[in-house]
Design a protein around this motif. Sequence first.
Motif, PDB file in Angstrom:
ATOM      1  N   THR A   1       0.852  -1.181   0.000  1.00 55.93           N
ATOM      2  CA  THR A   1       0.000   0.000   0.000  1.00 55.93           C
ATOM      3  C   THR A   1       0.896   1.243   0.000  1.00 55.93           C
ATOM      4  O   THR A   1       2.035   1.156   0.463  1.00 55.93           O
ATOM      5  N   PRO A   2       0.433   2.418  -0.502  1.00 59.75           N
ATOM      6  CA  PRO A   2      -0.910   2.655  -1.013  1.00 59.75           C
ATOM      7  C   PRO A   2      -1.177   1.942  -2.340  1.00 59.75           C
ATOM      8  O   PRO A   2      -0.255   1.613  -3.074  1.00 59.75           O
ATOM      9  N   ARG A   3      -2.464   1.700  -2.583  1.00 60.96           N
ATOM     10  CA  ARG A   3      -2.889   1.134  -3.845  1.00 60.96           C
ATOM     11  C   ARG A   3      -4.270   1.706  -4.171  1.00 60.96           C
ATOM     12  O   ARG A   3      -4.989   2.176  -3.290  1.00 60.96           O
ATOM     13  N   GLY A   4      -4.671   1.670  -5.427  1.00 57.23           N
ATOM     14  CA  GLY A   4      -6.028   2.098  -5.767  1.00 57.23           C
ATOM     15  C   GLY A   4      -6.050   2.967  -7.007  1.00 57.23           C
ATOM     16  O   GLY A   4      -5.012   3.310  -7.583  1.00 57.23           O
ATOM     17  N   ILE A   5      -7.274   3.320  -7.388  1.00 55.46           N
ATOM     18  CA  ILE A   5      -7.486   4.192  -8.552  1.00 55.46           C
ATOM     19  C   ILE A   5      -8.170   5.442  -8.043  1.00 55.46           C
ATOM     20  O   ILE A   5      -9.144   5.354  -7.293  1.00 55.46           O
ATOM     21  N   SER A   6      -7.642   6.606  -8.403  1.00 54.44           N
ATOM     22  CA  SER A   6      -8.298   7.846  -7.998  1.00 54.44           C
ATOM     23  C   SER A   6      -8.592   8.674  -9.249  1.00 54.44           C
ATOM     24  O   SER A   6      -7.999   8.456 -10.302  1.00 54.44           O
ATOM     25  N   GLY A   7      -9.495   9.631  -9.093  1.00 57.97           N
ATOM     26  CA  GLY A   7      -9.827  10.506 -10.216  1.00 57.97           C
ATOM     27  C   GLY A   7     -10.753   9.823 -11.215  1.00 57.97           C
ATOM     28  O   GLY A   7     -11.051   8.636 -11.103  1.00 57.97           O
ATOM     29  N   GLU A   8     -11.193  10.612 -12.170  1.00 55.67           N
ATOM     30  CA  GLU A   8     -12.172  10.128 -13.147  1.00 55.67           C
ATOM     31  C   GLU A   8     -11.678  10.406 -14.561  1.00 55.67           C
ATOM     32  O   GLU A   8     -10.870  11.306 -14.775  1.00 55.67           O
ATOM     33  N   GLY A   9     -12.229   9.692 -15.502  1.00 54.89           N
ATOM     34  CA  GLY A   9     -11.990   9.958 -16.927  1.00 54.89           C
ATOM     35  C   GLY A   9     -10.513  10.075 -17.252  1.00 54.89           C
ATOM     36  O   GLY A   9      -9.690   9.287 -16.787  1.00 54.89           O
ATOM     37  N   ALA A  10     -10.177  11.121 -18.026  1.00 58.56           N
ATOM     38  CA  ALA A  10      -8.793  11.260 -18.497  1.00 58.56           C
ATOM     39  C   ALA A  10      -7.831  11.588 -17.366  1.00 58.56           C
ATOM     40  O   ALA A  10      -6.622  11.458 -17.516  1.00 58.56           O
TER      41      ALA A  10
END
Length: 360
Positions: free
Chosen positions: A144-153
Motif C-alpha cells: 500500500t498505497p494502492r487504488g485508482i483515484s480521479g475520473e476519466g482522463a
Amino acid sequence: MNLQVLVLPGDGIGTEVTGEAVKVLRHVAQRWKHSLALSEGLLGGIAIHRTGGPFPDETRALALAADATLLGAVGLPEFDNAPPERRPERGLLGIRQALGVYANLRPVRTYAALLDASPLKNHLVDGADMIIVRELTGGIYYGTPRGISGEGASARAVNTMTYTVPEIERVTHMAFSLAQARRRKVTSVDKSNVLENSQLWRRVVTEVAQGYPGVSLDHMLVDNCAMQLVLNPKRFDVVLTENLFGDILSDEGAVLTGSIGMLPSASIGAKKTDGVWVGLYEPVHGSAPDIAGQNKANPLGAIGSVAAMLEYSFGLREEAAAVNRAIEAVLNSGRVTADLKPAGTPSTTSQVGDAILEAI
Ligand code: NAD
C-alpha cells in the motif's frame, strides 16, 4: 516418521486426482513404515454448498493441526458469476493466508517421454531440471498505497512494491537450503537496474548467501531471465524471485514441460516442529469441469505434489525420489491419460494411479 496430512479434494477433477495421490501416499507410508494420520475437509465450491462459505472454520482448524495439506483443485461453473466472498477460489487465498505460507515452489523438470509435448526443441529442453522459488506474501500484490483515484482522463492508478529485510531473508534461506540438496546454484532474479525495491532484494540475497559458502549465487535481470528460460533452461537450478516476477516466470517455466496435468506445486511457511515445514501441496491445474467425473484427468500433478510434500515438508528424500522415478517410469511405459496420448487407447485416472503403485 509420523505424517499428519489433511486432504482437501475440492471440486471437479480435484476429487479424482487427490484420490490417486492419497493412494500413493498410503502406499509410501506402508512401504517405508511411516505412520500416516489422514484427515479430510471441505474447500471451495463443495464447501459453499455444504456450509455456506468456501473456507469453513472446521477446515481452518484441520489445516492448522496438520503438518501438511494436500489440495485437489477448486472451482465450479455455477459460481462463475458469484460475488467474491462466495467464490470457490476465495478458499484458496484463505487457506494460504491461514497457513502463512510465504514461498511457492514450482519444480520444473522435463521427462524424456514428453519431450515432444514441449514447445521448445528437444535439445534445448532435454535434461532441464529447476525449481522456481517465488515469494508469496509480499511485493506489489499486497503493498500500500494502492487504488485508482480521479475520473476519466485524469484517473490515476497506484500499486506499491514493498519488501522488508526479514521478508527477503526468509525466502532466500528457503532457496539456499533447497539448493544445498540439489546442484548448489541459486539464480536470484530482480530488476535492480530500475527498481530500488530490487536493489534491496539483491543486497539482502547477497548477504544471506554468505552463510552458504557451498552454494553459488548469480543475479539476473528479470527480462533476461524470461529470455534465458526458453533459450537455455538447463542453466538453472534454483531460481529465486519476488512475487510478481515469480508469478510470471513460474507460468513460463510450466509450459516447458508439456501438459498442465503434470505439474505439482508447493507453498511452504514456517517450520512447525523440528524438521517439519508447514506446507500446502497442490497440482497447478484447476478443477477442469469439461472432463470432471469421467476418470480421464491426469493425476500425475497431484502425485508429484505428494513427492514434493514428502521432500519439502517431511525431508523424506528417498521416498520422494521413488515417487518421482515412478512417474518417469509410467510416462515411459505409455500408461498415460488422454492429455498425454493423442493417439492410441489412453489409461484412466485410476489406472495411472495403479501403475504408479506398481512402479514404486
Ligand atoms: P483448468 O486447469 O481447470 O483446465 C484447463 C484445461 O486443461 C481444460 O481443458 C482441462 O480439461 C485441462 N486439464 C486441466 N487439468 C487437467 C488434468 N489433470 N488432466 C487432463 N487435463 C487437464 O483451468 P480452467 O478451465 O481455466 O478453470 C476451471 C476452474 O478451475 C475455474 O473455476 C477456475 O477458477 C479453477 N481453477 C482453480 C485452480 C486451483 O484450484 N488452484 C487453478 C486454476 C483454475
